[in-house]
Design a protein around this motif. Structure first.
Motif, PDB file in Angstrom:
ATOM      1  N   LEU A  30       0.832  -1.201   0.000  1.00 59.80           N
ATOM      2  CA  LEU A  30       0.000   0.000   0.000  1.00 59.80           C
ATOM      3  C   LEU A  30       0.869   1.254   0.000  1.00 59.80           C
ATOM      4  CD1 LEU A  30      -2.721   1.473   0.189  1.00 59.80           C
ATOM      5  CD2 LEU A  30      -2.634   1.105   2.680  1.00 59.80           C
ATOM      6  N   TYR A  31       1.828   1.312   0.903  1.00 62.95           N
ATOM      7  CA  TYR A  31       2.709   2.479   0.993  1.00 62.95           C
ATOM      8  C   TYR A  31       3.457   2.714  -0.323  1.00 62.95           C
ATOM      9  CZ  TYR A  31       6.606   5.460   2.301  1.00 62.95           C
ATOM     10  OH  TYR A  31       7.535   6.482   2.338  1.00 62.95           O
ATOM     11  N   HIS A  32       4.073   1.674  -0.845  1.00 63.89           N
ATOM     12  CA  HIS A  32       4.877   1.843  -2.059  1.00 63.89           C
ATOM     13  C   HIS A  32       4.031   2.191  -3.283  1.00 63.89           C
ATOM     14  CE1 HIS A  32       8.850   1.167  -0.470  1.00 63.89           C
ATOM     15  NE2 HIS A  32       8.301   0.285   0.340  1.00 63.89           N
ATOM     16  N   GLU A  33       2.840   1.664  -3.374  1.00 66.76           N
ATOM     17  CA  GLU A  33       1.968   1.997  -4.505  1.00 66.76           C
ATOM     18  C   GLU A  33       1.467   3.439  -4.418  1.00 66.76           C
ATOM     19  OE1 GLU A  33       1.689   0.360  -7.221  1.00 66.76           O
ATOM     20  OE2 GLU A  33       2.775  -1.380  -6.488  1.00 66.76           O
ATOM     21  N   VAL A  34       1.163   3.892  -3.221  1.00 66.83           N
ATOM     22  CA  VAL A  34       0.728   5.281  -3.054  1.00 66.83           C
ATOM     23  C   VAL A  34       1.884   6.230  -3.372  1.00 66.83           C
ATOM     24  CG1 VAL A  34      -0.025   7.006  -1.360  1.00 66.83           C
ATOM     25  CG2 VAL A  34      -1.144   4.775  -1.438  1.00 66.83           C
ATOM     26  N   GLY A  39       2.248  10.129  -3.830  1.00 68.65           N
ATOM     27  CA  GLY A  39       1.863  10.352  -2.437  1.00 68.65           C
ATOM     28  C   GLY A  39       0.355  10.383  -2.266  1.00 68.65           C
ATOM     29  N   VAL A  40      -0.071  10.312  -1.030  1.00 73.22           N
ATOM     30  CA  VAL A  40      -1.495  10.175  -0.748  1.00 73.22           C
ATOM     31  C   VAL A  40      -2.299  11.395  -1.196  1.00 73.22           C
ATOM     32  CG1 VAL A  40      -1.468  11.029   1.630  1.00 73.22           C
ATOM     33  CG2 VAL A  40      -3.166   9.331   0.948  1.00 73.22           C
ATOM     34  N   GLU A  41      -1.735  12.579  -1.081  1.00 74.08           N
ATOM     35  CA  GLU A  41      -2.493  13.763  -1.502  1.00 74.08           C
ATOM     36  C   GLU A  41      -2.831  13.690  -2.987  1.00 74.08           C
ATOM     37  OE1 GLU A  41      -0.858  17.486  -0.043  1.00 74.08           O
ATOM     38  OE2 GLU A  41      -0.119  16.435   1.735  1.00 74.08           O
ATOM     39  N   LYS A  42      -1.868  13.258  -3.780  1.00 75.76           N
ATOM     40  CA  LYS A  42      -2.097  13.139  -5.220  1.00 75.76           C
ATOM     41  C   LYS A  42      -3.066  11.991  -5.532  1.00 75.76           C
ATOM     42  CE  LYS A  42       0.454  13.837  -9.393  1.00 75.76           C
ATOM     43  NZ  LYS A  42       1.751  14.140  -9.971  1.00 75.76           N
ATOM     44  N   VAL A  43      -2.931  10.879  -4.814  1.00 81.98           N
ATOM     45  CA  VAL A  43      -3.834   9.741  -5.014  1.00 81.98           C
ATOM     46  C   VAL A  43      -5.272  10.163  -4.727  1.00 81.98           C
ATOM     47  CG1 VAL A  43      -4.498   7.471  -4.120  1.00 81.98           C
ATOM     48  CG2 VAL A  43      -2.102   7.955  -4.632  1.00 81.98           C
ATOM     49  N   VAL A  44      -5.467  10.935  -3.671  1.00 78.18           N
ATOM     50  CA  VAL A  44      -6.815  11.411  -3.325  1.00 78.18           C
ATOM     51  C   VAL A  44      -7.319  12.373  -4.393  1.00 78.18           C
ATOM     52  CG1 VAL A  44      -8.133  12.792  -1.672  1.00 78.18           C
ATOM     53  CG2 VAL A  44      -6.563  11.028  -0.847  1.00 78.18           C
ATOM     54  N   GLN A  45      -6.509  13.354  -4.753  1.00 79.37           N
ATOM     55  CA  GLN A  45      -6.930  14.360  -5.722  1.00 79.37           C
ATOM     56  C   GLN A  45      -7.228  13.759  -7.100  1.00 79.37           C
ATOM     57  OE1 GLN A  45      -3.652  17.082  -5.499  1.00 79.37           O
ATOM     58  NE2 GLN A  45      -4.430  18.071  -3.666  1.00 79.37           N
ATOM     59  N   GLU A  46      -6.421  12.781  -7.509  1.00 84.00           N
ATOM     60  CA  GLU A  46      -6.584  12.188  -8.838  1.00 84.00           C
ATOM     61  C   GLU A  46      -7.412  10.904  -8.816  1.00 84.00           C
ATOM     62  OE1 GLU A  46      -2.700  11.884 -10.599  1.00 84.00           O
ATOM     63  OE2 GLU A  46      -2.343  14.029 -10.410  1.00 84.00           O
ATOM     64  N   ARG A  47      -7.965  10.590  -7.655  1.00 83.01           N
ATOM     65  CA  ARG A  47      -8.846   9.419  -7.489  1.00 83.01           C
ATOM     66  C   ARG A  47      -8.219   8.137  -8.033  1.00 83.01           C
ATOM     67  NH1 ARG A  47     -14.228  11.248  -6.278  1.00 83.01           N
ATOM     68  NH2 ARG A  47     -14.318  13.497  -6.448  1.00 83.01           N
ATOM     69  N   LYS A  48      -7.059   7.818  -7.512  1.00 83.06           N
ATOM     70  CA  LYS A  48      -6.318   6.649  -7.986  1.00 83.06           C
ATOM     71  C   LYS A  48      -6.456   5.428  -7.074  1.00 83.06           C
ATOM     72  CE  LYS A  48      -3.164   9.072 -10.864  1.00 83.06           C
ATOM     73  NZ  LYS A  48      -3.045   8.505 -12.153  1.00 83.06           N
ATOM     74  N   ILE A  53      -6.481  -0.607  -5.420  1.00 84.33           N
ATOM     75  CA  ILE A  53      -7.368  -1.705  -5.031  1.00 84.33           C
ATOM     76  C   ILE A  53      -7.100  -2.926  -5.906  1.00 84.33           C
ATOM     77  CG2 ILE A  53      -9.790  -2.452  -5.087  1.00 84.33           C
ATOM     78  CD1 ILE A  53     -10.472   0.467  -4.167  1.00 84.33           C
ATOM     79  N   LYS A  54      -6.959  -2.715  -7.209  1.00 80.73           N
ATOM     80  CA  LYS A  54      -6.672  -3.825  -8.126  1.00 80.73           C
ATOM     81  C   LYS A  54      -5.336  -4.466  -7.808  1.00 80.73           C
ATOM     82  CE  LYS A  54      -9.414  -2.507 -12.118  1.00 80.73           C
ATOM     83  NZ  LYS A  54      -9.397  -2.157 -13.541  1.00 80.73           N
ATOM     84  N   LEU A  55      -4.312  -3.657  -7.569  1.00 78.69           N
ATOM     85  CA  LEU A  55      -2.979  -4.191  -7.263  1.00 78.69           C
ATOM     86  C   LEU A  55      -2.957  -4.988  -5.968  1.00 78.69           C
ATOM     87  CD1 LEU A  55      -0.884  -1.136  -8.365  1.00 78.69           C
ATOM     88  CD2 LEU A  55      -0.730  -3.413  -9.327  1.00 78.69           C
ATOM     89  N   LEU A  56      -3.811  -4.623  -5.033  1.00 77.33           N
ATOM     90  CA  LEU A  56      -3.899  -5.353  -3.769  1.00 77.33           C
ATOM     91  C   LEU A  56      -4.812  -6.570  -3.869  1.00 77.33           C
ATOM     92  CD1 LEU A  56      -4.102  -2.332  -1.297  1.00 77.33           C
ATOM     93  CD2 LEU A  56      -2.191  -3.923  -1.553  1.00 77.33           C
ATOM     94  N   ARG A  68     -11.741   2.700   3.024  1.00 75.51           N
ATOM     95  CA  ARG A  68     -10.942   2.008   4.046  1.00 75.51           C
ATOM     96  C   ARG A  68      -9.449   2.158   3.795  1.00 75.51           C
ATOM     97  NH1 ARG A  68     -12.296  -2.496   6.834  1.00 75.51           N
ATOM     98  NH2 ARG A  68     -10.274  -2.118   7.766  1.00 75.51           N
ATOM     99  N   LEU A  69      -9.017   2.049   2.528  1.00 69.77           N
ATOM    100  CA  LEU A  69      -7.598   2.218   2.221  1.00 69.77           C
ATOM    101  C   LEU A  69      -7.132   3.618   2.610  1.00 69.77           C
ATOM    102  CD1 LEU A  69      -7.069   0.448  -1.214  1.00 69.77           C
ATOM    103  CD2 LEU A  69      -6.368  -0.344   1.045  1.00 69.77           C
TER     104      LEU A  69
END
Length: 98
Positions: A30-34, A39-48, A53-56, A68-69
């Motif tokens: 999870l950490y490495h994919e984000v 980073g998490v801010e970009k993942v949230v903003q770009e809805r990634k 979820i698929k990779l996990l 939850r993630l």
């Protein structure tokens, strides 16, 4: 590992790994994919979250997976990400991105 040492240093060790869709959440992946997505801010903003979820290998039937993630990431990994990538100390109370 580095994350556990970081959490222990902050007096916030976690005793068990979060459980999601019938299995332990792999915090390392999870950490490495984000981080790989900026980073998490970009993942949230770009809805990634769906990509992660698929990779996990989380099932599509787990409708709360993105929420939850994000929640678990913010709770367990955001401060670590901030320290590792930006050498910035943050608390979960200081999270202000949408």
């Amino acid at each position: 590992n580095k994350l556990q040492a970081f959490m222990k240093e902050r007096n916030a060790p976690f005793s068990r790994v979060p459980y999601l869709a019938g299995k332990d959440l792999d915090l390392y992946v999870l950490y490495h994919e984000v981080v790989a997505r900026g980073g998490v801010e970009k993942v949230v903003q770009e809805r990634k979250w769906k990509e992660i979820i698929k990779l996990l290998s989380l099932p599509a039937t787990c409708t709360s997976a993105a929420f939850r993630l994000r929640t678990e990431y913010e709770r367990l990994l955001y401060a670590f990400e901030s320290k590792e990538l930006r050498d910035k100390d943050v608390t979960t109370e200081s999270i202000s991105f949408v």
